[in-house]
Design a protein around this motif. Structure first.
Motif, PDB file in Angstrom:
ATOM      1  N   LYS A  68       0.847  -1.192   0.000  1.00 38.09           N
ATOM      2  CA  LYS A  68       0.000   0.000   0.000  1.00 38.09           C
ATOM      3  C   LYS A  68       0.880   1.238   0.000  1.00 38.09           C
ATOM      4  CE  LYS A  68      -3.949  -1.991   2.499  1.00 38.09           C
ATOM      5  NZ  LYS A  68      -4.833  -1.853   3.694  1.00 38.09           N
ATOM      6  N   GLU A  69       0.398   2.278  -0.683  1.00 33.33           N
ATOM      7  CA  GLU A  69       1.121   3.543  -0.705  1.00 33.33           C
ATOM      8  C   GLU A  69       0.132   4.676  -0.936  1.00 33.33           C
ATOM      9  OE1 GLU A  69       4.812   5.800  -3.072  1.00 33.33           O
ATOM     10  OE2 GLU A  69       4.212   3.766  -3.610  1.00 33.33           O
ATOM     11  N   ARG A  70       0.396   5.812  -0.308  1.00 35.90           N
ATOM     12  CA  ARG A  70      -0.414   7.014  -0.480  1.00 35.90           C
ATOM     13  C   ARG A  70       0.521   8.187  -0.693  1.00 35.90           C
ATOM     14  NH1 ARG A  70      -3.385  10.924   2.973  1.00 35.90           N
ATOM     15  NH2 ARG A  70      -5.369  11.420   1.955  1.00 35.90           N
ATOM     16  N   ARG A  71       0.238   8.982  -1.727  1.00 30.77           N
ATOM     17  CA  ARG A  71       1.160  10.041  -2.099  1.00 30.77           C
ATOM     18  C   ARG A  71       0.375  11.237  -2.638  1.00 30.77           C
ATOM     19  NH1 ARG A  71       5.801   8.641  -6.405  1.00 30.77           N
ATOM     20  NH2 ARG A  71       6.118   6.950  -4.886  1.00 30.77           N
ATOM     21  N   LEU A  72       0.881  12.436  -2.367  1.00 27.59           N
ATOM     22  CA  LEU A  72       0.304  13.662  -2.922  1.00 27.59           C
ATOM     23  C   LEU A  72       0.974  13.939  -4.262  1.00 27.59           C
ATOM     24  CD1 LEU A  72      -1.617  16.067  -2.510  1.00 27.59           C
ATOM     25  CD2 LEU A  72       0.271  17.272  -1.383  1.00 27.59           C
ATOM     26  N   PRO A  77      -7.185  15.124 -10.198  1.00 30.58           N
ATOM     27  CA  PRO A  77      -7.765  13.780 -10.230  1.00 30.58           C
ATOM     28  C   PRO A  77      -8.194  13.356 -11.629  1.00 30.58           C
ATOM     29  CG  PRO A  77      -8.617  15.006  -8.344  1.00 30.58           C
ATOM     30  CD  PRO A  77      -7.819  15.981  -9.168  1.00 30.58           C
ATOM     31  N   GLU A  78      -8.695  14.283 -12.419  1.00 31.76           N
ATOM     32  CA  GLU A  78      -9.123  13.948 -13.781  1.00 31.76           C
ATOM     33  C   GLU A  78      -7.944  13.517 -14.641  1.00 31.76           C
ATOM     34  OE1 GLU A  78     -12.122  16.291 -11.767  1.00 31.76           O
ATOM     35  OE2 GLU A  78      -9.972  16.661 -12.131  1.00 31.76           O
ATOM     36  N   GLN A  79      -6.813  14.190 -14.481  1.00 25.56           N
ATOM     37  CA  GLN A  79      -5.634  13.819 -15.262  1.00 25.56           C
ATOM     38  C   GLN A  79      -5.102  12.445 -14.857  1.00 25.56           C
ATOM     39  OE1 GLN A  79      -3.284  17.329 -14.306  1.00 25.56           O
ATOM     40  NE2 GLN A  79      -3.558  18.162 -16.368  1.00 25.56           N
ATOM     41  N   LEU A  80      -5.004  12.207 -13.566  1.00 19.16           N
ATOM     42  CA  LEU A  80      -4.520  10.913 -13.097  1.00 19.16           C
ATOM     43  C   LEU A  80      -5.479   9.790 -13.475  1.00 19.16           C
ATOM     44  CD1 LEU A  80      -3.083  11.816  -9.595  1.00 19.16           C
ATOM     45  CD2 LEU A  80      -1.857  10.625 -11.409  1.00 19.16           C
ATOM     46  N   TRP A 156      -6.839   1.716  -7.190  1.00 16.02           N
ATOM     47  CA  TRP A 156      -6.370   3.106  -7.282  1.00 16.02           C
ATOM     48  C   TRP A 156      -7.498   3.995  -6.753  1.00 16.02           C
ATOM     49  CZ3 TRP A 156      -1.452   4.240  -8.851  1.00 16.02           C
ATOM     50  CH2 TRP A 156      -0.759   3.261  -9.566  1.00 16.02           C
ATOM     51  N   ARG A 157      -7.185   4.764  -5.726  1.00 15.38           N
ATOM     52  CA  ARG A 157      -8.186   5.659  -5.145  1.00 15.38           C
ATOM     53  C   ARG A 157      -7.663   7.094  -5.232  1.00 15.38           C
ATOM     54  NH1 ARG A 157     -12.382   4.066  -2.234  1.00 15.38           N
ATOM     55  NH2 ARG A 157     -11.356   2.038  -1.903  1.00 15.38           N
ATOM     56  N   LEU A 158      -8.487   7.987  -5.802  1.00 10.40           N
ATOM     57  CA  LEU A 158      -8.074   9.367  -6.038  1.00 10.40           C
ATOM     58  C   LEU A 158      -8.957  10.314  -5.238  1.00 10.40           C
ATOM     59  CD1 LEU A 158      -8.157   7.633  -8.959  1.00 10.40           C
ATOM     60  CD2 LEU A 158      -6.945   9.650  -9.730  1.00 10.40           C
ATOM     61  N   GLN A 159      -8.325  11.180  -4.463  1.00 14.38           N
ATOM     62  CA  GLN A 159      -9.038  12.179  -3.667  1.00 14.38           C
ATOM     63  C   GLN A 159      -8.431  13.553  -3.939  1.00 14.38           C
ATOM     64  OE1 GLN A 159      -8.270  10.348   0.159  1.00 14.38           O
ATOM     65  NE2 GLN A 159     -10.379   9.613   0.289  1.00 14.38           N
ATOM     66  N   PRO A 160      -9.264  14.601  -3.984  1.00 10.17           N
ATOM     67  CA  PRO A 160      -8.738  15.953  -4.253  1.00 10.17           C
ATOM     68  C   PRO A 160      -7.684  16.351  -3.236  1.00 10.17           C
ATOM     69  CG  PRO A 160     -11.131  15.913  -4.424  1.00 10.17           C
ATOM     70  CD  PRO A 160     -10.734  14.594  -3.852  1.00 10.17           C
ATOM     71  N   PRO A 164      -6.612  22.720  -6.583  1.00  9.61           N
ATOM     72  CA  PRO A 164      -7.332  22.059  -7.684  1.00  9.61           C
ATOM     73  C   PRO A 164      -6.454  21.202  -8.586  1.00  9.61           C
ATOM     74  CG  PRO A 164      -8.023  24.351  -7.475  1.00  9.61           C
ATOM     75  CD  PRO A 164      -6.830  24.181  -6.583  1.00  9.61           C
ATOM     76  N   HIS A 165      -5.167  21.413  -8.599  1.00  8.03           N
ATOM     77  CA  HIS A 165      -4.279  20.671  -9.486  1.00  8.03           C
ATOM     78  C   HIS A 165      -3.431  19.648  -8.737  1.00  8.03           C
ATOM     79  CE1 HIS A 165      -5.312  23.281 -12.845  1.00  8.03           C
ATOM     80  NE2 HIS A 165      -5.126  24.318 -12.045  1.00  8.03           N
ATOM     81  N   SER A 166      -3.947  19.133  -7.627  1.00  4.22           N
ATOM     82  CA  SER A 166      -3.235  18.118  -6.863  1.00  4.22           C
ATOM     83  C   SER A 166      -4.210  17.014  -6.458  1.00  4.22           C
ATOM     84  CB  SER A 166      -2.567  18.727  -5.623  1.00  4.22           C
ATOM     85  OG  SER A 166      -3.544  19.223  -4.725  1.00  4.22           O
ATOM     86  N   THR A 167      -3.648  15.838  -6.163  1.00  6.63           N
ATOM     87  CA  THR A 167      -4.458  14.661  -5.852  1.00  6.63           C
ATOM     88  C   THR A 167      -3.759  13.818  -4.802  1.00  6.63           C
ATOM     89  OG1 THR A 167      -5.284  14.581  -8.136  1.00  6.63           O
ATOM     90  CG2 THR A 167      -5.565  12.601  -6.808  1.00  6.63           C
TER      91      THR A 167
END
Length: 253
Positions: A68-72, A77-80, A156-160, A164-167
């Motif tokens: 597992k890994e979580r990273r900023l 989110p739309e781009q990723l 893959w889980r994406l959160q704002p 606005p340009h980070s995930t």
């Protein structure tokens, strides 16, 4: 009949009777008895080995690997999500993926089936991945009826992010090979494979969208900057109060 005065005679008769019984038994039962196994064991014939292995495999679980890994990330989110959902391009940037082809995609883009080919060390295999899509926040994949994996599940889980340009991007994977040889290879190179996975998707974003909106060092600097800017403001406010206090003392005199 044995004489009551001779205790060795009954003992010899008992041993002779046991020897006769053992000689009348099949070889596999005599072999078990001679080794002191108090079980009625029947060894399988050569043609029965496959069914025996299948029975044993039903109760043996392969060695599972999880990460597992979580990273900023400095992309929206739309781009990723666009990069993760385009499975047909995985062979261009995903580590050790040498082939990727979408076999079926639902009209509403919420489900797809893709054939992926991995090439790593002495492994060269294909498998079908079942992918569920929930734009732009979730992508999950599983493998079913595979001759390569006992199981493979990734999320893959994406959160704002804070702007606005980070995930906040979370990645998890859990898998196990059916082949013991492949499992041993995965044991040796597992960390190398999974730790560069998220970096590969971030690199794909950089290739498609340009540099991220921030770097980790730049983000730490910007987080400290408001605190650094606050000191001149506080000093200015303190000087202003001292000035009014000085004028008040002059007026009182």
């Amino acid at each position: 009949s044995s004489s009551p005065g001779n205790p060795a005679a009954p003992r010899a008769g008992w041993q002779q009777q046991l020897l006769q019984q053992q000689q009348q038994q099949p070889w596999e039962q005599r072999h078990a008895t001679s080794r002191g196994l108090l079980l009625d064991v029947k060894l399988p014939w050569p043609g029965q080995w496959n069914s025996c292995r299948t029975f044993l495999n039903a109760f043996s679980q392969p060695n599972s690997k999880a990460y597992k890994e979580r990273r900023l990330i400095g992309y929206s989110p739309e781009q990723l999500y666009e990069v993760i959902a385009q499975v047909q391009h995985y062979h261009q940037f995903v580590p050790w993926c040498v082939g990727s082809n979408v076999l079926h995609r639902s009209p509403d883009d919420t489900y797809l089936e893709a054939e992926l080919k991995i090439g790593f060390q002495m492994i060269s295999e294909r498998y079908t991945s079942l992918v569920k899509l929930q734009a732009p926040q979730l992508v999950t994949s599983t493998v079913a009826n595979s001759g390569l994996f006992h199981h493979l599940e990734s999320t893959w889980r994406l959160q704002p992010g804070p702007n606005p340009h980070s995930t906040w991007l979370s990645f998890s994977v859990d898998f196990a090979f059916l082949n013991p040889l492949y499992a041993n290879i995965a044991q040796l190179f597992f960390s190398e494979v999974v730790t560069c996975m998220m970096g590969a998707f971030e690199g794909r974003c950089r290739h498609l969208y340009g540099p991220p909106c921030f770097s980790p060092a730049g983000q730490r600097h910007s987080a400290q900057q408001p605190h650094q800017q606050q000191q001149p403001h506080q000093q200015q406010h303190s000087t202003h109060l001292q000035h009014h206090h000085h004028i008040g003392r002059l007026q009182g005199q």
